[in-house]
Scaffold this active site. Structure first.
Site, PDB file in Angstrom:
ATOM      1  N   SER A  17      71.187  73.411  31.495  1.00  0.00           N
ATOM      2  CA  SER A  17      69.886  72.755  31.601  1.00  0.00           C
ATOM      3  C   SER A  17      68.785  73.686  32.083  1.00  0.00           C
ATOM      4  O   SER A  17      67.611  73.364  31.963  1.00  0.00           O
ATOM      5  CB  SER A  17      69.980  71.542  32.524  1.00  0.00           C
ATOM      6  N   ASP A  71      66.057  66.634  43.207  1.00  0.00           N
ATOM      7  CA  ASP A  71      66.413  67.757  42.331  1.00  0.00           C
ATOM      8  C   ASP A  71      65.733  69.028  42.813  1.00  0.00           C
ATOM      9  O   ASP A  71      64.536  69.233  42.612  1.00  0.00           O
ATOM     10  CB  ASP A  71      66.001  67.445  40.893  1.00  0.00           C
ATOM     11  N   HIS A 120      66.362  72.230  39.153  1.00  0.00           N
ATOM     12  CA  HIS A 120      65.521  72.449  37.980  1.00  0.00           C
ATOM     13  C   HIS A 120      64.081  72.634  38.422  1.00  0.00           C
ATOM     14  O   HIS A 120      63.785  72.661  39.612  1.00  0.00           O
ATOM     15  CB  HIS A 120      65.684  71.265  37.022  1.00  0.00           C
TER      16      HIS A 120
END
Length: 373
Positions: free
Chosen positions: A129, A350, A353
């Protein structure tokens, strides 16, 4: 952090995948006679971190009012988990930082120029990702540079693509978090450190940009395999850094055997850091939540993560020239650039990311600099 956003994918090209390839390749014009224009400027790139006398990756973050390169609302390629402004992030200062190398000035990203250099070419990001993060960023940056250009966009399980048919440029994403294979066998899901059947999907590209590390540390329910096959032995688990070295060495052998460096240029997207421990940057905060500015200076308190040494060792062992996009330290300084809780319907915080627009745009600006300088 939502674990499904970088889940492993099927290793075989399905009929659906082939359909995507044919759809995108049918719009491709004949290769331009100036095909070597790009490659002549990027010779002898084995593991190197500098362009001439310029170290692109040693520097500091400065405020630049001309940033960002695009607005998230104007880009059709951004996933909800990266669209921090849409999902309520109240501050915007994190959008206004530019990377300035100590030893030189880097050119501002020009998507039109990049499309001209890449005319008739196929570019593929391969990885997890974090590759998705960088792929969407590059697609947005080019889209903003040529707002009148036609685009096509297809998102599938393991193979997705953005194409600019006026230029015959297709930018693919192949999702495979370990690079090596995960195969379902009688005993369960087996991570095979010596196998890259998925590599069949990466052949025929003009540019390959690889990435892997994020998933090698996952355990428990987020671990997508049950056993590891290391040579002739199958084990329940092993030291993850050692497993990463073995898997990345298999990838290196695949590149050396399958990539013709006179036709295909290979980049490795360096280790992308996380910010789950505030103590790592001497903060009382638990993690990246609420951080609004980069660290000053050009070094990170805890130094580079051990995985960077593995990458360096493997790249230095290869025959094929590979350009290392050494984004680790400059990304470590950006504790402010994660989605934290502003990531759509994804639960948790998160700190792995990155928001878009945001830090991955700098990664792509440095990719552009490596190409044109």
């Amino acid at each position: 952090m939502a674990l499904l956003r970088c889940r492993p994918n099927s290793l075989a090209i399905t009929a659906l995948h082939l359909t995507i390839f044919f759809l995108f390749f049918l719009v491709r014009p004949q290769r331009a006679s100036s095909e070597q224009q790009l490659w002549n400027t990027t010779a002898a790139l084995r593991g190197r971190k500098q362009t001439g006398r310029c170290n692109l990756f040693q520097g500091n973050w400065v405020v630049d009012a001309s940033y960002p390169f695009y607005e998230s609302s104007s880009c059709p390629f951004i996933d909800p988990e990266f669209d921090c402004q849409k999902y309520g992030r109240p501050d915007t200062q994190y959008l206004k930082y530019a990377w300035r190398p100590d030893s030189c000035a880097i050119p501002r990203f020009n998507g039109g120029e990049l499309l001209r250099r890449w005319r008739g070419k196929k570019i593929m990001f391969v990885g997890d990702s974090l590759s998705l993060n960088m792929w969407e960023s590059l697609s947005c940056m080019i889209h903003a540079s040529v707002p009148g250009a036609k685009t096509s966009f297809a998102r599938k399980e393991s193979l997705s693509a953005v194409t600019f048919p006026d230029y015959g440029v297709s930018i693919f994403l192949y999702r495979t978090p370990y690079l090596v294979d995960i195969v379902r066998e009688n005993i369960g899901r087996v991570l095979k450190l010596g196998s890259i059947e998925a590599g069949k999907s990466w052949q025929g590209m003009d540019v390959l940009i690889f990435n892997s590390w994020h998933w090698w540390t996952h355990t428990g329910k987020s671990q997508p395999w049950d056993y590891i096959q290391d040579g002739g032995r199958v084990v329940k688990d092993m030291d993850r850094l050692s497993a990463y070295y073995k898997g990345l060495s298999t990838w290196a052998k695949w590149v050396d055997l399958n990539v013709d460096s006179s036709k295909t240029k290979v980049f490795f997207q360096g280790i992308s850091p996380t910010h789950y421990q505030g103590k790592d940057w001497h903060s009382p905060k638990k993690n990246c939540m609420g951080e609004q500015s980069p660290l000053s200076g050009s070094t990170y308190p805890t130094g580079a993560p051990p995985a960077t040494s593995v990458v360096s060792k493997v790249l230095n062992s290869m025959k094929t020239p590979v350009y290392l996009l050494d984004i680790t330290t400059l990304s470590q300084l950006r504790k402010d650039a994660h989605p934290s809780t502003y990531s759509g319907d994804h639960s948790g915080t998160d700190c792995s990311h990155w928001c878009l627009p945001g830090l991955p745009d700098t990664w792509n600006q440095l990719l552009y600099a490596a190409i044109v300088m």
